[in-house]
Design a protein around this motif. Sequence first.
Motif, PDB file in Angstrom:
ATOM      1  N   LEU A  52      13.996  10.839 -12.257  1.00  0.00           N
ATOM      2  CA  LEU A  52      13.778  11.753 -13.307  1.00  0.00           C
ATOM      3  C   LEU A  52      14.519  11.600 -14.733  1.00  0.00           C
ATOM      4  N   THR A  53      15.735  10.548 -14.496  1.00  0.00           N
ATOM      5  CA  THR A  53      16.303  10.055 -15.908  1.00  0.00           C
ATOM      6  C   THR A  53      15.155   9.170 -16.429  1.00  0.00           C
ATOM      7  N   ASN A  54      14.857   8.153 -15.749  1.00  0.00           N
ATOM      8  CA  ASN A  54      13.826   7.345 -16.435  1.00  0.00           C
ATOM      9  C   ASN A  54      12.607   7.888 -16.958  1.00  0.00           C
ATOM     10  N   TRP A  55      12.007   8.949 -16.169  1.00  0.00           N
ATOM     11  CA  TRP A  55      10.860   9.453 -16.747  1.00  0.00           C
ATOM     12  C   TRP A  55      11.011  10.224 -17.852  1.00  0.00           C
ATOM     13  N   SER A  56      12.513  10.916 -17.948  1.00  0.00           N
ATOM     14  CA  SER A  56      12.871  11.725 -19.129  1.00  0.00           C
ATOM     15  C   SER A  56      12.747  11.057 -20.628  1.00  0.00           C
ATOM     16  N   VAL A  57      13.527   9.732 -20.290  1.00  0.00           N
ATOM     17  CA  VAL A  57      13.857   8.999 -21.416  1.00  0.00           C
ATOM     18  C   VAL A  57      12.261   8.382 -22.095  1.00  0.00           C
ATOM     19  N   LEU A  58      11.503   8.031 -21.119  1.00  0.00           N
ATOM     20  CA  LEU A  58      10.383   7.834 -21.537  1.00  0.00           C
ATOM     21  C   LEU A  58       9.257   8.962 -22.271  1.00  0.00           C
ATOM     22  N   ALA A  59       9.543  10.012 -21.510  1.00  0.00           N
ATOM     23  CA  ALA A  59       8.633  11.117 -21.736  1.00  0.00           C
ATOM     24  C   ALA A  59       8.990  12.083 -22.883  1.00  0.00           C
ATOM     25  N   ALA A  60      10.232  12.241 -23.179  1.00  0.00           N
ATOM     26  CA  ALA A  60      11.041  12.938 -24.312  1.00  0.00           C
ATOM     27  C   ALA A  60      10.683  12.489 -25.621  1.00  0.00           C
ATOM     28  N   SER A  61      10.607  13.169 -26.570  1.00  0.00           N
ATOM     29  CA  SER A  61      10.452  12.850 -27.960  1.00  0.00           C
ATOM     30  C   SER A  61      12.042  12.154 -28.443  1.00  0.00           C
ATOM     31  N   LYS A  62      11.999  11.001 -28.702  1.00  0.00           N
ATOM     32  CA  LYS A  62      13.387  10.413 -29.044  1.00  0.00           C
ATOM     33  C   LYS A  62      13.901  10.750 -30.774  1.00  0.00           C
ATOM     34  N   GLU A  63      13.004  11.736 -31.026  1.00  0.00           N
ATOM     35  CA  GLU A  63      13.202  12.086 -32.531  1.00  0.00           C
ATOM     36  C   GLU A  63      14.149  13.321 -32.537  1.00  0.00           C
ATOM     37  N   SER A  64      13.721  14.168 -31.165  1.00  0.00           N
ATOM     38  CA  SER A  64      14.297  15.584 -31.273  1.00  0.00           C
ATOM     39  C   SER A  64      15.136  15.831 -30.125  1.00  0.00           C
ATOM     40  N   ILE A  65      15.065  15.102 -28.863  1.00  0.00           N
ATOM     41  CA  ILE A  65      15.507  15.109 -27.588  1.00  0.00           C
ATOM     42  C   ILE A  65      16.332  14.090 -27.124  1.00  0.00           C
ATOM     43  N   LEU A  66      17.643  14.435 -26.639  1.00  0.00           N
ATOM     44  CA  LEU A  66      18.519  13.485 -26.268  1.00  0.00           C
ATOM     45  C   LEU A  66      18.570  13.771 -24.724  1.00  0.00           C
ATOM     46  N   VAL A  67      18.492  12.959 -23.932  1.00  0.00           N
ATOM     47  CA  VAL A  67      18.518  12.943 -22.098  1.00  0.00           C
ATOM     48  C   VAL A  67      19.895  12.640 -21.856  1.00  0.00           C
ATOM     49  N   THR A  68      20.473  13.448 -21.049  1.00  0.00           N
ATOM     50  CA  THR A  68      21.962  12.983 -20.599  1.00  0.00           C
ATOM     51  C   THR A  68      21.635  13.232 -18.976  1.00  0.00           C
ATOM     52  N   SER A  69      22.571  12.466 -18.043  1.00  0.00           N
ATOM     53  CA  SER A  69      22.743  12.626 -16.815  1.00  0.00           C
ATOM     54  C   SER A  69      24.254  13.078 -16.388  1.00  0.00           C
ATOM     55  N   GLN A  70      24.362  14.239 -15.773  1.00  0.00           N
ATOM     56  CA  GLN A  70      25.676  14.850 -15.189  1.00  0.00           C
ATOM     57  C   GLN A  70      26.708  14.802 -16.317  1.00  0.00           C
ATOM     58  N   THR A  71      26.282  15.500 -17.262  1.00  0.00           N
ATOM     59  CA  THR A  71      27.166  15.663 -18.679  1.00  0.00           C
ATOM     60  C   THR A  71      27.735  17.099 -18.579  1.00  0.00           C
ATOM     61  N   GLY A  72      28.941  17.244 -18.745  1.00  0.00           N
ATOM     62  CA  GLY A  72      29.511  18.638 -18.880  1.00  0.00           C
ATOM     63  C   GLY A  72      28.702  19.510 -19.805  1.00  0.00           C
ATOM     64  N   LEU A  73      28.715  20.787 -19.502  1.00  0.00           N
ATOM     65  CA  LEU A  73      27.768  21.790 -20.322  1.00  0.00           C
ATOM     66  C   LEU A  73      28.857  23.035 -20.527  1.00  0.00           C
ATOM     67  N   ASP A  74      29.072  22.992 -21.887  1.00  0.00           N
ATOM     68  CA  ASP A  74      29.863  24.507 -22.097  1.00  0.00           C
ATOM     69  C   ASP A  74      29.398  25.583 -22.189  1.00  0.00           C
ATOM     70  N   LEU A  75      29.953  26.477 -21.296  1.00  0.00           N
ATOM     71  CA  LEU A  75      29.673  27.895 -21.206  1.00  0.00           C
ATOM     72  C   LEU A  75      30.606  28.707 -21.263  1.00  0.00           C
ATOM     73  N   ALA A  76      31.337  28.560 -22.445  1.00  0.00           N
ATOM     74  CA  ALA A  76      32.553  29.263 -22.365  1.00  0.00           C
ATOM     75  C   ALA A  76      32.683  30.678 -22.271  1.00  0.00           C
ATOM     76  N   GLU A  77      31.572  31.301 -22.792  1.00  0.00           N
ATOM     77  CA  GLU A  77      31.411  32.615 -22.399  1.00  0.00           C
ATOM     78  C   GLU A  77      31.270  33.251 -21.045  1.00  0.00           C
ATOM     79  N   LEU A  78      31.127  32.166 -20.236  1.00  0.00           N
ATOM     80  CA  LEU A  78      30.847  32.448 -18.817  1.00  0.00           C
ATOM     81  C   LEU A  78      32.072  31.753 -18.185  1.00  0.00           C
ATOM     82  N   SER A  79      33.060  31.276 -18.786  1.00  0.00           N
ATOM     83  CA  SER A  79      34.248  30.668 -17.889  1.00  0.00           C
ATOM     84  C   SER A  79      33.446  29.242 -17.294  1.00  0.00           C
ATOM     85  N   SER A  80      32.617  28.808 -17.751  1.00  0.00           N
ATOM     86  CA  SER A  80      31.929  27.593 -16.907  1.00  0.00           C
ATOM     87  C   SER A  80      31.781  26.412 -17.651  1.00  0.00           C
ATOM     88  N   ARG A  81      31.926  25.290 -16.742  1.00  0.00           N
ATOM     89  CA  ARG A  81      31.646  23.954 -17.313  1.00  0.00           C
ATOM     90  C   ARG A  81      30.906  23.300 -16.158  1.00  0.00           C
TER      91      ARG A  81
END
Length: 186
Positions: A52-81
Amino acid sequence: MSTGLHLTSDEFDRMVECGAFDHLNRKIELLRGELREINPAGPLHDDLITYLTNWSVLAASKESILVTSQTGLDLAELSSRPEPDLLWLRRARYCDRHPSAADVKLAIEVADSSLDTDLKEKGTLYADAGIVEYWIVDAKGQCVHVFRQPRDGTYTDRSIFNRGETLSPLVAKDAVLDLNDLFAVE
């Protein structure tokens, strides 16, 4: 009577910064204020993330999309990471903060042993956060659960795509994921 200790995202960050979890030989994430252990990944889980990472990097627009793998996501309002297996993010550098729900164009979790948690707990969490599109790649069922249009803690558009079908993210209709190829066993 005792109760569990609920942490905010800021408290969790401070604990990470001071090395509070360095001694643990396991991976954790913060979900709704609670520390949760993440099951170790097996070979099938790792293979699907790699694909999925390889597919995403090839398929996503390099100008507008950044593909990351197992990156922390800040959902502070829900006390979640949470640390989704894969994220398609608004293209930016995130060196001084974790991406937030507003940055997410697509969140993907690969479920080998975590299907129930990914469907229920994380599905509700991501819908509450307003993440516009959420995929669960069901390794055992060889299908992809697709959730779109978050509203009031649930996704109003839910679909399941199976082998023999293709799938594209809302943000990139020309990025076609072939599920036969994704679940191919050599």
